[in-house]
Design an enzyme around this catalytic site. Structure first.
Site, mmCIF file in Angstrom:
data_model
loop_
_atom_site.group_PDB
_atom_site.id
_atom_site.type_symbol
_atom_site.label_atom_id
_atom_site.label_comp_id
_atom_site.label_asym_id
_atom_site.label_seq_id
_atom_site.Cartn_x
_atom_site.Cartn_y
_atom_site.Cartn_z
ATOM 1 N N LEU A 132 0.867 -1.177 0.000
ATOM 2 C CA LEU A 132 0.000 0.000 0.000
ATOM 3 C C LEU A 132 0.904 1.227 0.000
ATOM 4 O O LEU A 132 1.953 1.232 0.648
ATOM 5 C CB LEU A 132 -0.903 0.037 1.248
ATOM 6 C CG LEU A 132 -2.051 -0.959 1.330
ATOM 7 C CD1 LEU A 132 -2.816 -0.755 2.645
ATOM 8 C CD2 LEU A 132 -2.996 -0.813 0.148
ATOM 9 N N ASP A 133 0.490 2.276 -0.707
ATOM 10 C CA ASP A 133 1.229 3.532 -0.663
ATOM 11 C C ASP A 133 1.378 3.984 0.784
ATOM 12 O O ASP A 133 0.513 3.717 1.632
ATOM 13 C CB ASP A 133 0.488 4.633 -1.433
ATOM 14 C CG ASP A 133 0.442 4.383 -2.927
ATOM 15 O OD1 ASP A 133 1.221 3.551 -3.404
ATOM 16 O OD2 ASP A 133 -0.380 5.028 -3.602
ATOM 17 N N ARG A 134 2.434 4.709 1.056
ATOM 18 C CA ARG A 134 2.661 5.234 2.410
ATOM 19 C C ARG A 134 1.478 6.065 2.891
ATOM 20 O O ARG A 134 1.117 6.033 4.070
ATOM 21 C CB ARG A 134 3.932 6.089 2.423
ATOM 22 C CG ARG A 134 4.329 6.592 3.804
ATOM 23 C CD ARG A 134 5.608 7.416 3.750
ATOM 24 N NE ARG A 134 5.397 8.692 3.090
ATOM 25 C CZ ARG A 134 5.016 9.800 3.709
ATOM 26 N NH1 ARG A 134 4.786 9.800 5.020
ATOM 27 N NH2 ARG A 134 4.856 10.925 3.042
#
Length: 285
Positions: A132-134
């Site tokens: 998942l993106d930060r």
């Protein structure tokens, strides 16, 4: 076949792998990384791919690899918890908070979900099955041991997982929902933003408006930043997105405006047990 590092995970972190230009290893590491790297050679803390210790006189050919533990920089702590949604011998499923990267990269190393969980659970082989993106919160699956890692990572890579996201964005009365967005998305090395360009579509997302600026997003492919790019392309950028449509500067310690994007639900047929799995985030936007 993925290389197995000759040094174990230490304090939640695996060793850094350095590809050499060739010649005396001590000289190259000192010229590229400074005195601290040279000191690691003298301390016997740098090893070759076969596990032999690099000495001051070691010479290796171009393309060879050496391994050593990196020096950690100070990082801004991410002040949010990460509840465990499910755990067994094969997988650990967590509810990742906004602002916490999935795995070490760049300036985010210790403050990542992978390192935190390895330390907290005592699982040195813990590894993300996907990312998942930060800036995105929600359901994130990890494998707990090396033997099953490939099966779960392959399942995600093949698109065999049903994913549903929640997002908040603006309103456009001229759009009719649900709608399907298809485009070609390319993420180039060194650029923060992914970009749409002409050509055969490689990204597809279904967008449903649930009312009041709340959307259900279903990605049918898994390109980098796909949902953020597609929502921005509709003129409905996700609220608090600092990269789309324009890159905004945000201080590293500013956690006041989380991206309004949540990986709400994951469903899949477990590649090891054969069970039907369904995990739902407890977070709200």
């Amino acid at each position: 076949m993925r290389r197995v590092a000759p040094l174990p995970v230490r304090d939640g972190l695996g060793p850094a792998r350095v590809r050499l230009r060739g010649g005396a290893v001590l000289v190259e590491l000192a010229s590229r990384f400074g005195e601290a790297a040279a000191a690691k050679v003298f301390a016997g803390e740098v090893v070759c791919a076969d596990g032999t210790v690099v000495s001051a006189g070691t010479v290796l050919p171009p393309g060879a690899f050496v391994y050593m533990y990196r020096e950690l920089r100070d990082e801004v702590p991410v002040p949010f918890d990460m509840p465990i949604l499910y755990r067994d011998d094969d997988i650990v499923v967590v509810d990742k908070p906004h602002f916490l990267a999935t795995m070490p990269r760049g300036r985010h190393v210790a403050q990542t979900a992978t390192v935190r969980l390895r330390r907290e659970l005592g699982l040195p082989e813990l590894s993300p099955a996907h990312r998942l993106d930060r800036l995105t919160a929600g359901v994130l699956v990890f494998t707990a041991r090396r033997e099953v890692r490939g099966a779960y990572q392959t399942m995600f890579a093949r698109g065999e997982v049903r994913k549903t996201y929640s997002a908040r964005a603006g309103l456009d009365p001229g759009l009719e929902f649900p709608l399907t967005v298809r485009s070609r998305i390319i993420k180039r090395r060194g650029q923060l933003q992914a970009a749409e360009e002409p050509g055969e579509p490689n990204a597809e997302s279904v967008v449903e408006h649930l009312g009041g600026g709340l959307y259900r997003l279903t990605p049918r492919t898994g390109r980098t930043h796909q949902l953020r790019v597609h929502m921005a392309s509709l003129g409905l950028p996700i609220i608090n997105d600092p990269w789309y449509p324009e890159v905004l500067q945000v201080a590293p310690d500013d956690f006041s405006r989380p991206l309004q994007l949540l990986a709400h639900r994951l469903e899949f047929s477990d590649p090891v047990s054969g069970r039907q799995r369904k995990f739902v985030s407890t977070r709200t936007l």
